[in-house]
Design a protein around this motif. Sequence first.
Motif, PDB file in Angstrom:
ATOM      1  N   UNK A 253       0.865  -1.176   0.000  1.00 37.24           N
ATOM      2  CA  UNK A 253       0.000   0.000   0.000  1.00 37.24           C
ATOM      3  C   UNK A 253       0.903   1.228   0.000  1.00 37.24           C
ATOM      4  N   UNK A 254       0.362   2.372  -0.374  1.00 34.73           N
ATOM      5  CA  UNK A 254       1.139   3.605  -0.268  1.00 34.73           C
ATOM      6  C   UNK A 254       1.497   3.827   1.201  1.00 34.73           C
ATOM      7  N   UNK A 255       2.762   4.104   1.446  1.00 37.15           N
ATOM      8  CA  UNK A 255       3.284   4.309   2.781  1.00 37.15           C
ATOM      9  C   UNK A 255       2.754   5.623   3.359  1.00 37.15           C
ATOM     10  N   UNK A 256       2.488   5.647   4.662  1.00 40.61           N
ATOM     11  CA  UNK A 256       1.974   6.848   5.319  1.00 40.61           C
ATOM     12  C   UNK A 256       2.898   8.054   5.149  1.00 40.61           C
ATOM     13  N   UNK A 257       4.194   7.819   5.152  1.00 44.69           N
ATOM     14  CA  UNK A 257       5.148   8.905   4.974  1.00 44.69           C
ATOM     15  C   UNK A 257       5.019   9.504   3.571  1.00 44.69           C
ATOM     16  N   UNK A 258       4.691   8.684   2.604  1.00 45.20           N
ATOM     17  CA  UNK A 258       4.497   9.168   1.229  1.00 45.20           C
ATOM     18  C   UNK A 258       3.263  10.069   1.159  1.00 45.20           C
TER      19      UNK A 258
ATOM     20  N   UNK B  56       4.247  13.340   2.484  1.00 42.25           N
ATOM     21  CA  UNK B  56       5.071  14.056   1.486  1.00 42.25           C
ATOM     22  C   UNK B  56       4.172  14.682   0.424  1.00 42.25           C
ATOM     23  N   UNK B  57       3.165  13.947  -0.045  1.00 43.28           N
ATOM     24  CA  UNK B  57       2.250  14.495  -1.043  1.00 43.28           C
ATOM     25  C   UNK B  57       1.473  15.691  -0.490  1.00 43.28           C
ATOM     26  N   UNK B  58       1.089  15.632   0.789  1.00 44.03           N
ATOM     27  CA  UNK B  58       0.399  16.762   1.423  1.00 44.03           C
ATOM     28  C   UNK B  58       1.308  17.990   1.414  1.00 44.03           C
ATOM     29  N   UNK B  59       2.563  17.806   1.783  1.00 44.26           N
ATOM     30  CA  UNK B  59       3.521  18.919   1.747  1.00 44.26           C
ATOM     31  C   UNK B  59       3.762  19.410   0.329  1.00 44.26           C
TER      32      UNK B  59
END
Length: 135
Positions: free
Chosen positions: A25-30, A33-36
Amino acid sequence: MIPADSVSYSYTQIVDQSHLDDLMHVNNVVYLKWVNDISEKHWDILAGKELKSKYFWVVLRHELDYFREAKLDDELIISTWVGQSQGVKSVRHVEIHKKDTLLLKAASTWCLIDAKTQRPTRIKNDILRILEPEK
């Protein structure tokens, strides 16, 4: 859902192998990063060279709510808009959708910094004009 009376920005992101965790799954940290990334891109689009030389934003708080997972090759729509802005703080909202399905909702509190003094500064009309939709 993006409010009709907001200045918003969206782009498409395709999930690739580098975005995935051990569960595929897409990693939470990713997601963070997308939010930033979308927040910074939207500011770059809204603010001209003069404003960007006078001010920058730092994040004070992120709140992320995860609803569904994204997987390899999913096509995601990442959208942002600015909510309440007052004093030195502004709340930016981000949503990530896969088609009509909401995967993530985020609210981030940002603080406006004066580039010269490196101190928080009140959000004045020059900034409010670009963050709020024309009436």
